[in-house]
Design an enzyme around this catalytic site. Structure first.
Site, PDB file in Angstrom:
ATOM      1  N   CYS A  89       0.698  -1.166  -0.131  1.00  0.00           N
ATOM      2  CA  CYS A  89       0.230   0.055   0.016  1.00  0.00           C
ATOM      3  C   CYS A  89       0.771   1.335  -0.145  1.00  0.00           C
ATOM      4  O   CYS A  89       0.317   2.313  -0.521  1.00  0.00           O
ATOM      5  CB  CYS A  89      -0.936  -0.163   1.142  1.00  0.00           C
ATOM      6  SG  CYS A  89      -2.027  -1.313   1.312  1.00  0.00           S
ATOM      7  N   HIS A 339      -8.974   3.871  -1.877  1.00  0.00           N
ATOM      8  CA  HIS A 339      -7.289   3.351  -1.776  1.00  0.00           C
ATOM      9  C   HIS A 339      -6.789   2.687  -2.767  1.00  0.00           C
ATOM     10  O   HIS A 339      -7.238   1.552  -2.897  1.00  0.00           O
ATOM     11  CB  HIS A 339      -7.523   2.433  -0.509  1.00  0.00           C
ATOM     12  CG  HIS A 339      -5.998   1.956  -0.187  1.00  0.00           C
ATOM     13  ND1 HIS A 339      -4.901   2.549  -0.638  1.00  0.00           N
ATOM     14  CD2 HIS A 339      -5.724   1.009   0.742  1.00  0.00           C
ATOM     15  CE1 HIS A 339      -3.910   1.584  -0.227  1.00  0.00           C
ATOM     16  NE2 HIS A 339      -4.366   0.822   0.532  1.00  0.00           N
ATOM     17  N   CYS A 369      -0.332   2.211   6.859  1.00  0.00           N
ATOM     18  CA  CYS A 369       0.272   0.993   7.051  1.00  0.00           C
ATOM     19  C   CYS A 369       0.313   0.134   5.944  1.00  0.00           C
ATOM     20  O   CYS A 369      -0.281   0.439   4.677  1.00  0.00           O
ATOM     21  CB  CYS A 369      -0.743   0.241   7.690  1.00  0.00           C
ATOM     22  SG  CYS A 369      -2.530   0.238   7.204  1.00  0.00           S
TER      23      CYS A 369
END
Length: 383
Positions: A89, A339, A369
């Site tokens: 991510c 996201h 994260c």
């Protein structure tokens, strides 16, 4: 040490799953932000030293070094290279770090950092399914070293987010209230035009499609948990979506050579690991260490962008840092804005820069994260 400066930052709107950007090839979406960035800055296209792009699950239309293919799909000079980064991510936040490190080392002067993800075409489960087709149940199956160290504990973002909710005593109702506020903030930002300077409309899509103005706590309460008996639902999780973003990172020499005006200075960059089973807790220790190394405190930070992978992640970070909830994701986060995996880091940095400019803040901090129990932290100073 040499300094690295951000001269420009832009992004596409975030397209919801199966929305206005769902039909666009990944290279074309990446090409769009690259062409826009090059076109509006007075640097000859052949003078760019590198393109560093973040992307996850690089299969299908995202395969083949999407950083390089996006540059070529934009019709830009052949001699400019490109590379693709996968730190899960945090891929495009890491792309910003690599670009800045190249500039600060003196090896390069003009670098684009960004990312792209087309999650409608390549869902988050695609890489896992590809592995299963080859006979692997998960990335760790068959690893004796992994099993010896971590046993058979599930390595899952959903499991980790649930553990965080339990450990920090976060109720489903509290997380849903957090999620509702994310949507409210995003809608206020859209209605007030806060994103207009950072978004470049693409193929008729001019605003983020993901915020839900009609969502309510009552609607959220009807959703089934993601795991049996759990507190997490889709409502308190980040949305899958499609987007691209890019930033122009340059040296002081480049500022003078091309008569550029810097908008921010990169003050600090770091990355830190934590327990991969807990996976999503790394922003907590990473933030603490980053501030110590930068000689700053949370009181010095005017705005924070932390990725809302799940409501529990941000709520735990807020509880441990004591930072202001009002100054954290003030324009909404990934629960409302989506996201897009490999593009999220650059999207957050773009929004962080523009929010500092809108509010007159000095320091901004970004963290998120990442798979494997990792977290990047970047601190920038508005100039």
């Amino acid at each position: 040490m040499k300094q690295a400066y951000i001269v420009d930052a832009l992004r596409t709107p975030v397209g919801r799953r199966k929305g206005g950007l769902s039909h666009v090839h990944g290279a074309d979406l990446g090409a769009f932000v690259l062409k826009e960035l090059v076109g509006r800055n007075a640097i000859p296209a052949e003078d760019y030293d590198d393109v560093v792009f973040g992307c996850c699950d690089t299969i299908g239309p995202l395969a083949g070094n999407i950083g390089r293919s996006s540059w070529l799909a934009a019709g830009l000079p052949l001699q400019v290279p490109g590379v693709t980064v996968d730190r899960q991510c945090g891929s495009s936040q890491q792309a910003v770090h690599f670009a800045a490190q190249a500039v600060m080392s003196g090896n390069q002067d003009v670098v684009i950092a960004g990312g792209v993800q087309t999650m409608t075409q390549i869902p988050i489960s695609s890489a896992m399914l590809a592995g299963q087709a080859l006979g692997f149940t998960d990335p760790f199956s068959g690893s004796e070293g992994w099993r010896a160290r971590f046993g058979d504990a599930p390595v899952s973002q959903f499991h980790a987010a649930q553990m965080i909710a339990d450990h920090w005593n976060l109720s489903r109702e509290a997380m849903e209230a957090f999620a509702l506020e994310s949507h409210r903030r995003a809608m206020v930002a859209i209605e007030e035009g806060r994103f207009k300077r950072e978004i470049v409309p693409f193929q008729g899509v001019s605003r983020d499609e993901t915020p839900r103005p009609d969502t309510t706590l009552a609607k959220m309460a009807t959703l089934e948990p993601l795991m049996p008996g759990g507190k997490l639902t889709a409502a308190v999780s980040s949305q899958t979506c499609d987007a691209a973003a890019a930033l122009l990172v340059v040296s002081e020499d480049a500022l003078k050579r091309y008569n550029l005006t810097p908008r921010a200075r990169i003050v600090h960059m770091s990355v830190m690991g934590d327990d991969p089973v807990w996976m999503l807790t790394a922003p907590i220790p990473a933030t603490k260490r980053a501030l110590e190394r930068a000689g700053l405190s949370m009181n010095d930070i005017d705005v924070v962008e932390i990725n809302e992978a799940f409501a529990s992640v941000v709520m735990a970070w807020l509880a441990e840092t004591g930072y202001s909830a009002e100054k954290t994701n003030p324009n909404g986060g990934a629960i409302a804005l989506g996201h897009p995996l490999g593009a999220t880091g650059a999207r957050l940095m773009t929004t962080l820069l523009h929010e500092l400019e809108r509010t007159g803040g000095r320091y901004g901090l970004q963290t998120m994260c990442e798979g494997g129990g990792v977290a990047n932290v970047t601190i920038i100073e508005r100039l």
